[in-house]
Design an enzyme around this catalytic site. Structure first.
Site, PDB file in Angstrom:
ATOM      1  N   ILE A   1       0.826  -1.205   0.000  1.00 21.70           N
ATOM      2  CA  ILE A   1       0.000   0.000   0.000  1.00 21.70           C
ATOM      3  C   ILE A   1       0.860   1.255   0.000  1.00 21.70           C
ATOM      4  CG2 ILE A   1      -1.671   1.332   1.345  1.00 21.70           C
ATOM      5  CD1 ILE A   1      -2.768  -1.340   2.382  1.00 21.70           C
ATOM      6  N   GLY A   2       1.904   1.256   0.827  1.00 20.68           N
ATOM      7  CA  GLY A   2       2.752   2.437   0.952  1.00 20.68           C
ATOM      8  C   GLY A   2       3.381   2.858  -0.362  1.00 20.68           C
TER       9      GLY A   2
ATOM     10  N   TYR B   1      -1.735  -7.418  16.638  1.00 21.33           N
ATOM     11  CA  TYR B   1      -2.001  -6.476  15.545  1.00 21.33           C
ATOM     12  C   TYR B   1      -3.301  -5.717  15.810  1.00 21.33           C
ATOM     13  CZ  TYR B   1      -3.094  -4.888  10.789  1.00 21.33           C
ATOM     14  OH  TYR B   1      -3.422  -4.142   9.692  1.00 21.33           O
TER      15      TYR B   1
END
Length: 321
Positions: free
Chosen positions: A54-55, A204
């Site tokens: 995504i980054g 997470y």
């Protein structure tokens, strides 16, 4: 084996299939970055974890819009490869790599020090980097490695860059969280690796809940400064975040994901929307879903007293004594 039992459990299989179906539906009707004409020439953006997933697509979009883009990555080799790819695809040479290990508070401080010495402005900060499924690891700062990477490192980075963002206003902080924050718990001993279960994605989920809580409190503290802060769920995305899970879990995730889950490029849409869209200008302290809609986060994330306490504890943990 416990992993085999989990993966073969009918409830787990059905819930996974239903979740995949919902995610597939949520691909439809999303905001289209390519239809957005907003340009970022003269703007500076930082994207953590920009070497992959995504980054990388967030950074690619910013570069296409003409921004000066800083890829904040842990791996020099992978960061350099992403840098080359983004420059080639966009024709924007004003894309740069700076190394940072978010699990290390010293590394975050070093990154911020260098950035503040060299950069005159910061208009967009995307806290994207994250890990899931790490085994128990305690950093030299005495923090659980997952909490350090996913929450406390980004918290410190944001704090250190905040004055520059205020001077650069209007500016935006976007924190990539997850719908999994709804399954998270708040126990401040978790920061030090205590009372934690390292089963599946439990840690997470907890870190993603803290992301939303502290982003909301940050937004409250930033009222009137011209700096906005929002958190966002990118969707269930085929990225490398599962790389620390057992092979059988990764294989099943990838098999289902091939048919139903978002690609990293699709997962980048909602964070880009928060960072650049004209419609989100001035919006702060909110949580965006993967279809770019505003939704209410989990009840714990809306507890203002808890948010103040969480934020203050994070400030103490990341302060240099």
């Amino acid at each position: 084996m416990i992993w085999f039992d989990i993966l073969c459990h009918p409830v787990w299989a059905v819930s996974t299939a239903l979740l995949a179906f919902v995610v597939r539906l949520q691909r439809r009707g999303s905001w289209d970055p390519q239809a957005c004409t907003v340009q970022l020439k003269g703007k500076t953006a930082v994207v953590t974890g920009a070497n992959t997933g995504i980054g990388k697509f967030i950074a690619l979009d910013f570069a296409r819009r003409g921004a000066r883009v800083i890829l904040a990555c842990r791996s020099e080799a992978r960061g350099t490869a992403a840098l080359k790819e983004i420059r080639e695809k966009t024709g924007n040479s004003d894309v740069h790599l700076r190394l940072v290990d978010l699990s290390s508070l010293d590394s975050v401080r070093e990154f911020a020090k260098g950035f503040l010495e060299e950069e005159k402005a910061l208009h967009i900060l995307v806290n994207n980097a994250g890990v899931s499924g790490l085994p128990r690891q305690i950093t030299k700062d005495g923090l659980d490695a997952s909490f350090a990477t996913n929450h406390l490192g980004p918290f410190l980075l944001t704090s250190l860059l905040l004055d520059l963002m205020k001077r650069s206003a209007p500016s935006r902080i976007v924190t990539v969280s997850s719908v999994n924050h709804r399954k998270g718990e708040v126990d401040f001993s978790h920061f030090h690796g205590e009372n934690l279960s390292y089963f599946m994605d439990k840690i997470y989920n907890n870190t993603k809940l803290h992301n939303v809580i502290c982003t909301n409190e940050l937004a409250r503290r930033l009222q009137g400064t011209g700096v906005t802060a929002n958190s966002v769920h990118p969707g269930i995305v085929m990225t490398e975040v599962m790389r620390h899970y057992p092979l059988i879990v990764r294989c099943l995730f990838n098999f289902i994901g091939f048919f139903f889950f978002k690609s990293p490029e699709e997962g980048a849409v909602s964070p880009i929307y928060c960072a650049v869209a004209e419609e989100t200008e001035g919006i702060t302290g909110k949580y965006f879903d993967c279809d770019c809609s505003l939704v209410l986060p989990a009840p714990l994330a809306r507890d203002t007293a808890l948010a103040v306490k969480d934020f203050e504890i994070c400030e103490r943990l990341t302060s240099k004594l």
